[in-house]
Design a protein around this motif. Structure first.
Motif, PDB file in Angstrom:
ATOM      1  N   ILE A  88      46.127   1.483  68.398  1.00 56.31           N
ATOM      2  CA  ILE A  88      45.186   2.538  69.640  1.00 56.31           C
ATOM      3  C   ILE A  88      46.302   4.162  69.040  1.00 56.31           C
ATOM      4  CG2 ILE A  88      44.471   3.277  71.554  1.00 56.31           C
ATOM      5  CD1 ILE A  88      44.194   0.897  72.392  1.00 56.31           C
ATOM      6  N   ILE A  89      47.605   4.138  68.962  1.00 55.25           N
ATOM      7  CA  ILE A  89      48.107   5.177  68.919  1.00 55.25           C
ATOM      8  C   ILE A  89      47.680   5.744  67.150  1.00 55.25           C
ATOM      9  CG2 ILE A  89      50.488   5.751  68.504  1.00 55.25           C
ATOM     10  CD1 ILE A  89      51.080   3.960  71.385  1.00 55.25           C
ATOM     11  N   GLN A  90      47.604   4.289  66.177  1.00 60.69           N
ATOM     12  CA  GLN A  90      47.429   5.056  65.323  1.00 60.69           C
ATOM     13  C   GLN A  90      46.368   5.354  64.879  1.00 60.69           C
ATOM     14  OE1 GLN A  90      48.349   1.944  62.348  1.00 60.69           O
ATOM     15  NE2 GLN A  90      48.305   2.657  60.830  1.00 60.69           N
ATOM     16  N   ARG A  91      45.978   5.059  65.579  1.00 63.79           N
ATOM     17  CA  ARG A  91      44.127   5.377  65.269  1.00 63.79           C
ATOM     18  C   ARG A  91      43.851   7.000  65.317  1.00 63.79           C
ATOM     19  NH1 ARG A  91      39.983   7.746  64.383  1.00 63.79           N
ATOM     20  NH2 ARG A  91      37.728   7.273  64.444  1.00 63.79           N
ATOM     21  N   PHE A  92      44.032   6.982  66.824  1.00 67.32           N
ATOM     22  CA  PHE A  92      44.363   8.499  67.544  1.00 67.32           C
ATOM     23  C   PHE A  92      45.130   9.632  67.296  1.00 67.32           C
ATOM     24  CE2 PHE A  92      40.999   5.165  69.485  1.00 67.32           C
ATOM     25  CZ  PHE A  92      39.639   6.320  69.192  1.00 67.32           C
ATOM     26  N   SER A  93      46.147   9.110  67.293  1.00 66.16           N
ATOM     27  CA  SER A  93      47.876   9.799  67.537  1.00 66.16           C
ATOM     28  C   SER A  93      48.667   9.980  68.583  1.00 66.16           C
ATOM     29  CB  SER A  93      47.586  11.610  66.901  1.00 66.16           C
ATOM     30  OG  SER A  93      47.021  11.628  67.458  1.00 66.16           O
ATOM     31  N   TYR A  94      50.101  10.109  68.609  1.00 67.01           N
ATOM     32  CA  TYR A  94      49.966  10.349  70.342  1.00 67.01           C
ATOM     33  C   TYR A  94      50.018  11.049  71.285  1.00 67.01           C
ATOM     34  CZ  TYR A  94      54.275   7.131  68.582  1.00 67.01           C
ATOM     35  OH  TYR A  94      54.191   5.048  67.933  1.00 67.01           O
ATOM     36  N   ARG A  95      49.432  12.276  70.061  1.00 68.45           N
ATOM     37  CA  ARG A  95      49.509  13.961  71.052  1.00 68.45           C
ATOM     38  C   ARG A  95      47.934  13.445  71.825  1.00 68.45           C
ATOM     39  NH1 ARG A  95      46.168  18.216  70.308  1.00 68.45           N
ATOM     40  NH2 ARG A  95      47.282  20.186  71.520  1.00 68.45           N
ATOM     41  N   LYS A  96      47.092  13.102  71.152  1.00 66.96           N
ATOM     42  CA  LYS A  96      45.938  12.384  71.821  1.00 66.96           C
ATOM     43  C   LYS A  96      45.415  11.731  71.961  1.00 66.96           C
ATOM     44  CE  LYS A  96      42.670  14.203  68.621  1.00 66.96           C
ATOM     45  NZ  LYS A  96      41.142  14.036  67.240  1.00 66.96           N
TER      46      LYS A  96
ATOM     47  N   GLY B 284      46.951  -0.792  84.962  1.00 62.24           N
ATOM     48  CA  GLY B 284      47.617  -1.208  84.404  1.00 62.24           C
ATOM     49  C   GLY B 284      47.505  -1.197  83.022  1.00 62.24           C
ATOM     50  N   ALA B 285      46.683  -1.526  81.859  1.00 64.56           N
ATOM     51  CA  ALA B 285      46.399  -0.779  80.586  1.00 64.56           C
ATOM     52  C   ALA B 285      46.907   0.101  80.265  1.00 64.56           C
ATOM     53  CB  ALA B 285      45.298  -1.632  79.983  1.00 64.56           C
ATOM     54  N   CYS B 286      46.286   0.817  80.442  1.00 64.25           N
ATOM     55  CA  CYS B 286      46.595   2.472  81.104  1.00 64.25           C
ATOM     56  C   CYS B 286      48.139   2.794  80.780  1.00 64.25           C
ATOM     57  CB  CYS B 286      45.909   3.562  81.912  1.00 64.25           C
ATOM     58  SG  CYS B 286      44.178   3.711  81.187  1.00 64.25           S
ATOM     59  N   ASN B 287      48.586   2.236  82.105  1.00 66.61           N
ATOM     60  CA  ASN B 287      49.927   2.370  81.868  1.00 66.61           C
ATOM     61  C   ASN B 287      51.275   1.906  81.094  1.00 66.61           C
ATOM     62  OD1 ASN B 287      49.912   3.749  84.425  1.00 66.61           O
ATOM     63  ND2 ASN B 287      50.455   1.600  86.027  1.00 66.61           N
ATOM     64  N   SER B 288      50.578   0.722  80.880  1.00 67.24           N
ATOM     65  CA  SER B 288      51.437  -0.171  79.382  1.00 67.24           C
ATOM     66  C   SER B 288      51.701   1.375  78.262  1.00 67.24           C
ATOM     67  CB  SER B 288      50.932  -1.342  79.046  1.00 67.24           C
ATOM     68  OG  SER B 288      50.889  -2.414  78.037  1.00 67.24           O
ATOM     69  N   MET B 289      50.031   1.286  77.736  1.00 65.71           N
ATOM     70  CA  MET B 289      49.993   2.427  76.479  1.00 65.71           C
ATOM     71  C   MET B 289      51.284   3.419  76.513  1.00 65.71           C
ATOM     72  SD  MET B 289      46.523   3.088  74.594  1.00 65.71           S
ATOM     73  CE  MET B 289      45.513   2.840  75.683  1.00 65.71           C
ATOM     74  N   GLN B 290      50.370   4.194  78.057  1.00 65.96           N
ATOM     75  CA  GLN B 290      51.504   5.544  78.494  1.00 65.96           C
ATOM     76  C   GLN B 290      52.619   5.084  77.712  1.00 65.96           C
ATOM     77  OE1 GLN B 290      50.189   8.133  78.995  1.00 65.96           O
ATOM     78  NE2 GLN B 290      51.085   9.526  79.995  1.00 65.96           N
ATOM     79  N   PHE B 291      53.862   4.038  79.021  1.00 67.21           N
ATOM     80  CA  PHE B 291      55.172   4.079  78.555  1.00 67.21           C
ATOM     81  C   PHE B 291      55.245   3.743  77.243  1.00 67.21           C
ATOM     82  CE2 PHE B 291      54.885   2.674  83.513  1.00 67.21           C
ATOM     83  CZ  PHE B 291      54.367   3.708  83.884  1.00 67.21           C
ATOM     84  N   SER B 292      54.910   3.115  76.314  1.00 65.25           N
ATOM     85  CA  SER B 292      54.933   2.670  75.145  1.00 65.25           C
ATOM     86  C   SER B 292      54.664   3.508  73.816  1.00 65.25           C
ATOM     87  CB  SER B 292      54.340   1.786  74.592  1.00 65.25           C
ATOM     88  OG  SER B 292      54.411   0.088  75.269  1.00 65.25           O
ATOM     89  N   ALA B 293      53.901   4.843  74.301  1.00 68.10           N
ATOM     90  CA  ALA B 293      53.716   5.920  73.754  1.00 68.10           C
ATOM     91  C   ALA B 293      54.521   6.931  74.060  1.00 68.10           C
ATOM     92  CB  ALA B 293      52.207   6.490  73.827  1.00 68.10           C
TER      93      ALA B 293
ATOM     94  N   GLY C 254      47.214  -7.594  78.553  1.00 65.49           N
ATOM     95  CA  GLY C 254      46.466  -6.878  77.464  1.00 65.49           C
ATOM     96  C   GLY C 254      46.079  -6.402  76.595  1.00 65.49           C
ATOM     97  N   ILE C 255      46.411  -5.316  76.996  1.00 66.74           N
ATOM     98  CA  ILE C 255      46.219  -4.604  75.929  1.00 66.74           C
ATOM     99  C   ILE C 255      47.769  -3.656  75.207  1.00 66.74           C
ATOM    100  CG2 ILE C 255      47.937  -2.519  77.518  1.00 66.74           C
ATOM    101  CD1 ILE C 255      45.048  -2.160  75.599  1.00 66.74           C
ATOM    102  N   LYS C 256      48.507  -5.324  75.802  1.00 69.29           N
ATOM    103  CA  LYS C 256      50.059  -5.277  74.104  1.00 69.29           C
ATOM    104  C   LYS C 256      49.841  -5.239  73.238  1.00 69.29           C
ATOM    105  CE  LYS C 256      53.977  -4.316  76.928  1.00 69.29           C
ATOM    106  NZ  LYS C 256      54.558  -2.877  76.400  1.00 69.29           N
ATOM    107  N   PRO C 257      49.003  -5.993  72.021  1.00 71.02           N
ATOM    108  CA  PRO C 257      49.035  -5.954  70.424  1.00 71.02           C
ATOM    109  C   PRO C 257      48.019  -4.821  70.660  1.00 71.02           C
ATOM    110  CG  PRO C 257      47.934  -8.489  72.013  1.00 71.02           C
ATOM    111  CD  PRO C 257      47.812  -6.967  72.818  1.00 71.02           C
TER     112      PRO C 257
END
Length: 458
Positions: free
Chosen positions: A320-328, A364-373, A312-315
């Motif tokens: 989210i990264i563009q808005r807040f940066s990889y660091r944040k 699961g959503a946090c995991n997905s975002m974490q691994f992609s980033a 669900g978080i993939k799209p």
């Protein structure tokens, strides 16, 4: 660029899709099946971690040589051999009379898996122009999203209504399909190869095994000294690899990769962050079945929200990264994931199952975002030949983190139960607290990133 026939161009991505589905399903189907497998093999469910660790560790060790073998012996021959080895390993797993035999069979499976998926991915990269590659890859990796959703549920139903042997036997028809497709569709691609760094390979493999065994022995009563010696030995082997790599023109993993700051931060953060995260999918089904006495199928359904959240978080990840940066994103997301693991420690009653659903969906959503980033920032600044070796090291690092994480989680749990004589539920809760705190602390490492790091990688 190889010239594909119209049939190959249309259906070649299905080869990677089948390979990915087989490998990921095999990795996820096992977790909900471990208690029943333990009972059949005469083992404690809390001692079954090596059925999972052996596979992940074998993947980590053999992934680095898959590209070399494909270039030297041809992609077609290596891929078909990998499918056969994986299926033979699956048959041996199904026929295992003891845990030790099962572990050996999982190693055979891992050797096949280590060549199967990376070589299938390599075939697509070499067979399609860059302007088609993203579309082809996106289609081929759909099973990578579906398999984690199907695996735990399917595994639960299989062991509940058939027998645990079938969680391995279902690989055979998929393997036959993959072999037939591979024989008809996969082109035989060769490349000029340099001599493989076998010395570096042996040093790396021995060090990886040494560290994993050190964690295992360190948690066992009367074997702490062996764990310490193994840890020291593995550290010396890492030192020997560094000494060797500095003197070799083409080492297994070039040390120059670590001169790139974002790669160095990404690969280290990747390892330590996954230590806590990787233990959860192993420990949670055990908690649900051993302590809360859920059936395997119920435990499987309760794990499904993790995959739902990941899909669900993939799209939204890029936005989210563009808005807040990889660091944040990496700092705050890691802190949040650690907090969610600690929340799992608060469950003390089987009737609280309804609360698992939103928590595991968010996890699961946090995991997905974490691994992609993490994956993107790790390889984003690599150039030329560094891209291939850096990508290989990142894949190895991920599998090592899984094996280390499961070994660490199981070691802490058994240490609390056996040495400190804790009640099983309290031991699980304390283990989640430790894993959560470790994950939170690992998130602080991403503060070393600069706010502008990764800009343009959206």
């Amino acid at each position: 660029m190889v010239t594909l026939t119209p049939t190959q161009e249309k259906y070649l991505p299905y080869v990677l899709a089948v390979a990915l589905f087989m490998q990921i399903l095999d990795a996820t189907i096992l977790n909900t099946s471990l208690p029943q497998m333990a009972q059949a093999l005469g083992e404690s469910p809390l001692k079954m971690q090596w059925a999972v660790i052996s596979y992940a560790l074998t993947l980590a060790i053999f992934i680095p040589i898959s590209g070399f073998l494909a270039d030297k012996y041809g992609t077609r021959r290596v891929f078909l051999s990998a499918v056969i080895i994986f299926c033979v390993g699956s048959l041996l797993c199904a026929a295992s009379p003891t845990l030790d035999f099962l572990i050996g069979s999982r190693i055979v499976q891992g050797i096949g898996g280590a060549m199967m998926t990376p070589v299938a991915r390599l075939i697509l990269v070499k067979s399609y122009p860059r302007n088609k590659l993203l579309t082809v890859m996106n289609f081929a990796v759909i099973p990578a999203l579906v398999a984690p959703l199907v695996g735990p549920v399917l595994g639960g139903y299989i062991v509940q209504y058939a027998s645990w042997h079938w969680i391995f036997l279902i690989n055979i028809p998929m393997g036959v399909a993959g072999f037939i497709m591979g024989k008809k569709l996969v082109p035989a691609l060769f490349e000029d190869t340099k001599r493989l760094d076998w010395t570096g390979f042996v040093l790396f493999a021995a060090a990886a095994c040494g560290f994993t065994l050190a964690v295992e022995f360190g948690s066992q009563t009367g074997r702490g000294v062996y764990g310490l010696l193994l840890g020291l030995g593995a550290s010396l082997l890492i030192g020997a690899y560094i000494w060797h790599a500095k003197r070799r023109a083409a080492p297994l993993f070039p040390l120059s990769l670590f001169d790139i700051r974002t790669f160095r931060i990404g690969i280290t953060g990747n390892l330590f962050t996954r230590l806590g995260i990787s233990a959860v999918p192993f420990l949670l089904p055990l908690l649900l079945q051993v302590v809360f006495e859920y059936s395997p199928s119920q435990a499987g359904w309760l794990l499904a929200p993790i995959a739902v959240g990941a899909i669900g978080i993939k799209p939204w990840v890029s936005k989210i990264i563009q808005r807040f940066s990889y660091r944040k994103v990496l700092v705050y997301n890691t802190l949040f994931m650690g907090s969610l693991i600690i929340v799992l420690a608060q469950f003390n009653d089987a009737s609280q199952w309804l609360w698992f659903i939103p928590i595991l969906t968010i996890m699961g959503a946090c995991n997905s975002m974490q691994f992609s980033a993490m994956n993107t920032i790790t390889i984003g600044d690599l150039q030329g030949t560094q891209t291939s070796s850096g990508n290989s090291l990142m894949a190895v690092n991920q599998q090592l983190a899984i094996s280390f994480g499961i070994a660490f989680g199981a070691a802490v749990l058994n240490l609390l139960r056996e040495r400190l004589q804790m009640d099983t539920l309290v031991a699980f809760q304390t283990t989640y607290w430790i894993l959560g705190i470790l994950t939170i602390l690992s998130g602080l490492y991403f503060l070393r990133l600069k706010p502008e790091d990764g800009r343009g990688l959206y």
